[in-house]
Design a protein around this motif. Sequence first.
Motif, PDB file in Angstrom:
ATOM      1  N   ASP A 260       0.608  -1.136   0.109  1.00  0.00           N
ATOM      2  CA  ASP A 260      -0.190  -0.210  -0.369  1.00  0.00           C
ATOM      3  C   ASP A 260       0.891   1.534  -0.494  1.00  0.00           C
ATOM      4  O   ASP A 260       0.523   1.752  -1.069  1.00  0.00           O
ATOM      5  N   ALA A 261       1.699   0.803   1.291  1.00  0.00           N
ATOM      6  CA  ALA A 261       2.459   2.632   0.667  1.00  0.00           C
ATOM      7  C   ALA A 261       3.917   2.562  -0.556  1.00  0.00           C
ATOM      8  O   ALA A 261       3.923   3.549  -1.237  1.00  0.00           O
ATOM      9  N   ALA A 262       3.822   1.431  -0.961  1.00  0.00           N
ATOM     10  CA  ALA A 262       4.107   1.482  -2.270  1.00  0.00           C
ATOM     11  C   ALA A 262       3.994   2.006  -3.170  1.00  0.00           C
ATOM     12  O   ALA A 262       3.883   2.928  -4.187  1.00  0.00           O
ATOM     13  N   ARG A 263       2.742   1.460  -3.655  1.00  0.00           N
ATOM     14  CA  ARG A 263       1.760   1.967  -4.453  1.00  0.00           C
ATOM     15  C   ARG A 263       1.159   3.556  -3.946  1.00  0.00           C
ATOM     16  O   ARG A 263       1.220   4.165  -5.075  1.00  0.00           O
ATOM     17  N   THR A 264       0.632   3.958  -2.834  1.00  0.00           N
ATOM     18  CA  THR A 264       0.591   5.073  -2.570  1.00  0.00           C
ATOM     19  C   THR A 264       1.777   6.312  -3.340  1.00  0.00           C
ATOM     20  O   THR A 264       2.272   7.090  -4.110  1.00  0.00           O
ATOM     21  N   LEU A 265       2.920   5.600  -3.081  1.00  0.00           N
ATOM     22  CA  LEU A 265       4.399   6.718  -3.338  1.00  0.00           C
ATOM     23  C   LEU A 265       4.453   6.270  -5.245  1.00  0.00           C
ATOM     24  O   LEU A 265       4.921   7.848  -5.441  1.00  0.00           O
ATOM     25  N   PHE A 266       4.263   5.382  -5.408  1.00  0.00           N
ATOM     26  CA  PHE A 266       4.749   5.013  -6.738  1.00  0.00           C
ATOM     27  C   PHE A 266       3.335   6.556  -8.181  1.00  0.00           C
ATOM     28  O   PHE A 266       3.579   6.652  -9.025  1.00  0.00           O
ATOM     29  N   ASP A 267       2.207   6.019  -6.700  1.00  0.00           N
ATOM     30  CA  ASP A 267       0.768   6.836  -8.052  1.00  0.00           C
ATOM     31  C   ASP A 267       1.018   8.205  -8.328  1.00  0.00           C
ATOM     32  O   ASP A 267       0.627   8.957  -8.378  1.00  0.00           O
ATOM     33  N   GLY A 268       1.448   8.531  -6.538  1.00  0.00           N
ATOM     34  CA  GLY A 268       1.812  10.037  -6.471  1.00  0.00           C
ATOM     35  C   GLY A 268       2.555  10.445  -7.068  1.00  0.00           C
ATOM     36  O   GLY A 268       3.943  11.615  -7.363  1.00  0.00           O
ATOM     37  N   PHE A 269       4.186   9.683  -7.792  1.00  0.00           N
ATOM     38  CA  PHE A 269       5.376  10.034  -8.836  1.00  0.00           C
ATOM     39  C   PHE A 269       4.858  10.562 -10.033  1.00  0.00           C
ATOM     40  O   PHE A 269       4.769   9.589 -10.259  1.00  0.00           O
ATOM     41  N   SER A 270       5.040  11.402 -10.287  1.00  0.00           N
ATOM     42  CA  SER A 270       5.165  12.450 -12.067  1.00  0.00           C
ATOM     43  C   SER A 270       5.834  11.993 -12.698  1.00  0.00           C
ATOM     44  O   SER A 270       5.893  11.972 -13.729  1.00  0.00           O
ATOM     45  N   GLN A 271       7.279  11.488 -12.133  1.00  0.00           N
ATOM     46  CA  GLN A 271       8.563  11.110 -13.282  1.00  0.00           C
ATOM     47  C   GLN A 271       8.653   9.931 -13.119  1.00  0.00           C
ATOM     48  O   GLN A 271       9.873   8.864 -13.252  1.00  0.00           O
ATOM     49  N   LYS A 272       7.879   8.433 -13.013  1.00  0.00           N
ATOM     50  CA  LYS A 272       7.946   7.326 -13.408  1.00  0.00           C
ATOM     51  C   LYS A 272       8.882   6.935 -14.555  1.00  0.00           C
ATOM     52  O   LYS A 272       8.886   7.889 -15.317  1.00  0.00           O
ATOM     53  N   THR A 273       9.331   6.284 -14.587  1.00  0.00           N
ATOM     54  CA  THR A 273      10.892   6.097 -15.581  1.00  0.00           C
ATOM     55  C   THR A 273      10.520   4.201 -15.530  1.00  0.00           C
ATOM     56  O   THR A 273       9.480   3.593 -14.333  1.00  0.00           O
ATOM     57  N   VAL A 274      10.846   2.814 -16.684  1.00  0.00           N
ATOM     58  CA  VAL A 274      10.908   2.544 -16.692  1.00  0.00           C
ATOM     59  C   VAL A 274      10.852   1.338 -15.535  1.00  0.00           C
ATOM     60  O   VAL A 274      10.729   0.352 -14.925  1.00  0.00           O
ATOM     61  N   VAL A 275      11.893   1.786 -14.420  1.00  0.00           N
ATOM     62  CA  VAL A 275      12.334   1.259 -13.187  1.00  0.00           C
ATOM     63  C   VAL A 275      11.543   0.983 -11.992  1.00  0.00           C
ATOM     64  O   VAL A 275      11.600   0.441 -11.449  1.00  0.00           O
ATOM     65  N   SER A 276      11.345   2.335 -12.398  1.00  0.00           N
ATOM     66  CA  SER A 276       9.418   2.194 -11.247  1.00  0.00           C
ATOM     67  C   SER A 276       8.470   1.317 -11.776  1.00  0.00           C
ATOM     68  O   SER A 276       8.193   0.785 -10.447  1.00  0.00           O
ATOM     69  N   TRP A 277       8.021   1.131 -12.221  1.00  0.00           N
ATOM     70  CA  TRP A 277       7.897   1.107 -12.961  1.00  0.00           C
ATOM     71  C   TRP A 277       7.690  -1.095 -12.593  1.00  0.00           C
ATOM     72  O   TRP A 277       6.854  -1.704 -12.075  1.00  0.00           O
ATOM     73  N   THR A 278       8.378  -0.968 -12.974  1.00  0.00           N
ATOM     74  CA  THR A 278       9.093  -2.686 -12.631  1.00  0.00           C
ATOM     75  C   THR A 278       9.204  -2.813 -11.323  1.00  0.00           C
ATOM     76  O   THR A 278       9.287  -4.106 -10.529  1.00  0.00           O
ATOM     77  N   ALA A 279       9.633  -2.078 -10.504  1.00  0.00           N
ATOM     78  CA  ALA A 279       9.795  -2.508  -8.936  1.00  0.00           C
ATOM     79  C   ALA A 279       7.990  -2.226  -8.445  1.00  0.00           C
ATOM     80  O   ALA A 279       8.148  -3.356  -7.430  1.00  0.00           O
ATOM     81  N   MET A 280       7.293  -1.819  -9.033  1.00  0.00           N
ATOM     82  CA  MET A 280       6.376  -2.315  -8.156  1.00  0.00           C
ATOM     83  C   MET A 280       5.092  -3.348  -9.231  1.00  0.00           C
ATOM     84  O   MET A 280       4.856  -4.178  -8.101  1.00  0.00           O
ATOM     85  N   VAL A 281       6.060  -3.488  -9.692  1.00  0.00           N
ATOM     86  CA  VAL A 281       4.908  -4.784 -10.195  1.00  0.00           C
ATOM     87  C   VAL A 281       5.587  -6.168  -9.850  1.00  0.00           C
ATOM     88  O   VAL A 281       5.147  -6.828  -9.529  1.00  0.00           O
ATOM     89  N   ALA A 282       7.013  -5.688 -10.021  1.00  0.00           N
ATOM     90  CA  ALA A 282       7.582  -7.010  -9.573  1.00  0.00           C
ATOM     91  C   ALA A 282       7.787  -6.996  -8.118  1.00  0.00           C
ATOM     92  O   ALA A 282       7.699  -8.640  -7.079  1.00  0.00           O
ATOM     93  N   GLY A 283       7.877  -6.196  -6.983  1.00  0.00           N
ATOM     94  CA  GLY A 283       6.633  -6.068  -5.219  1.00  0.00           C
ATOM     95  C   GLY A 283       5.337  -7.256  -5.550  1.00  0.00           C
ATOM     96  O   GLY A 283       5.043  -7.719  -4.895  1.00  0.00           O
TER      97      GLY A 283
END
Length: 802
Positions: A280-303
């Motif tokens: 939940d905390a990871a997703r909150t930070l991810f959703d509020g992050f305006s500069q998502k990179t492929v690495v950000s998406w990868t970290a969230m999906v892998a989680g």
Amino acid sequence: MPLLYAKPTSVLLPLPIRKRTQPIPLPSTKTPQNPSPQHQNKHLKYPSFTPNNQPSLDQTKQLHAHIIKTHFNHTQQAPFNHFELHLSPEAQYNFLITSYIKNNQPRYALNIYTYMRKLDIEVDSFIIPSVLKACSQISMAQVGKEIHGFAVKNGLVNDVYVVNAMMQMYTECGSLVTARLLFDKMSERDAVSWSTMIRSYSRNRLFNEGLKFIENMHFLNVKPSEVAMISMASLFADLENVEMGKAMHGYVTRNSNNEKMVVPLTTCLIDMYAKCGNLDAARTLFDGFSQKTVVSWTAMVAGYIRYNNLEEAERLFAEMIERNVFPNDITMLSLIIPCGFVGAVQLGRRLHAYILRNGFGKSLALATALVDMYGKCGEIRSARALFDKIENKDVMTWTAMISAYAQANCIDHAFEIFVQMRDSRVRSNELTMVSLLSLCAENGALDMGKWFHAYIDKQGIEVDLILKTALIDMYAKCGDIDGAQRLFSEAIDRDICTWNAMMAGYGMHGYGEEALKLFTEMERLGVKPNDITFIGALHACSHAGLVMEGKGLFEKMIHDFGLVPKVEHYGCMVDLLGRAGLLDEAYKVIESMPVRPNVAIWGALLAASKLHKNPNMGELAARELLALEPQNCSYKVLMSNIYAAANRWNDVAGLRKAVKDTGIRKEPGLSSIEVTGLVHDFKMGDTAHPLIEKISEMLAEMSQKLKDAGYLPDTSVVLHNIDEEEKETALNYHSEKLAMAFGLISTAPGTPIRVVKNLRICDDCHTATKLLSKIYERVIIVRDRNRFHHFREGSCSCGDYW
């Protein structure tokens, strides 16, 4: 000071130049955070590389040829307009060294450095870190040590930039102790120095030492850099310490504008929360992050994959592609690896299909990861089919296939792959040997394990802490506890895993006192025990009947070391008390647990109920087990055995009918013995072995000699309502006796016989084996499901307590 590195090839050698008499200052493109005065005074810069002007390998070679041809005349135009080489000869050398390193050609970089040293051309504090990086890339520790000596001789070790590079080189080459000594002796440290050590401890899984560094850094008011905070977040992720991760997140938020928070650090925080299970905390930070990179998406999906939320993982992966954020090789690797850990083979197959459709098929790293994923998911045929299609296999590919077979306990196939690997002239590494040693340990194949140990020494494979621990574990699990203890004593560097392996070895051999002495030695040396340590120590107490000592350890774990008992620790306590016959006390422990008891807890109570012939407690435990796993027939079988021991044959018949109706067969007894490097398996009443006639003759001889020695078969362990003669015949053909008979006819007199059984050895076989060890003057070592039994001269090391 001559280097031991190989002589550079003539193609890459620049023409000789005159040694200059006055040093030319050569500043680095990387400015240290706390630059020393000599760095601040530099003015002639080395070229900086960006993705747009980074020369390819071919371009680097052409530039190299141009430099040779022009004799370092910087007035002549380089072959590529966007590369300006208006630099001193030394700076041109560094340009080439750095470019070769960035193009993953560290040996070329070392060749150039070797040539510079040969001509006595000045090597300064900006060339040294680049060359040390080349040493790190190919683990050339010996060359790195010589560069270290050169730096000391030429007064470069006072440069924080140089020492940081040395620490990095030593840790990459597996010498963390030397890196720590360098750090301790530094008169000036910057944030990079601290982050290097934190990252090094984390990579070596020495998490507690890494935490101490973070605490000291905070105590000394060293402001962490972005790199240091990334290292810290990675450490908290490995420790799954979400509280410290939150504290660091708060620090970052307070000390920076969250909208402008650097992308790598934010991505690392997302990854940290995901690995700690706080999705939940990871997703909150991810959703509020305006500069998502492929690495950000990868970290969230892998989680999501890591915590088995496969539906959300697939949905987010599809959204990532819809938003035109396309995965790369690293993304696919990061998703395939956790699929293996959680057994998500269907998602793994879909990712495999995506890889083939989108042109990733030529990636050897991805193919290797897929082989490993299929192996971890138990899909051996898929792993092998993919493996056979891979061309130009490297050591990691071969190791992945060996590991897949090892996980499936396919010992013959794993060794077949190893032979093919050796014939292909691919040199094994530490990971290869760990997989093979683990397989030897699982099967009790001591002779083969010893062969691999000798092979490691002969091939000069570096025995790091992980491999050393695997060797100790192999010797212990194969029955050679003295060999394990000898290796442990010889180990200079030990981590907590090494201590735990030795303690577990003592425990499974019933050497409870030795395990407790080892625990005391750990305390004396300041080695902090972890959860696994206490599991091993409590098991050792259980197998040796050390009830009071076990209770004391449990209290010490809570009150002295502040560890919260997990379900495994409660399971150890139930087993400890149950084996000692304290069934009521064991049940009280279960009732006091703050977490719900699992099958291991109730299974320990059920086994103790059978051991001490307590059908009432057994029924209670069996009911709980069947509620947790209604399809598991083994609990009904064990309960029927308890009824049979109490002559409650009607209850036995009812339970066995219930088992038969499920259509599930219980695990059969299986005993294995290794002779001349081959493992032979036997089941009860087995007649399939090629030497069955000779084995039967030896069984008859064993039976007669046992009767002559006054042995009376214990038919009470035959839990079937048949006559005594049939029971005696059944006892004579137990799998462990078949294995021992084969061992007696297949090995030289006086040599030990080692048998591995997948179930608990029965009372009758235990009594008979004690006598057989005396009759045949053999040491007979039996490893059953619970522990080792060393039979010698008519007695057993367990003291009839198992």
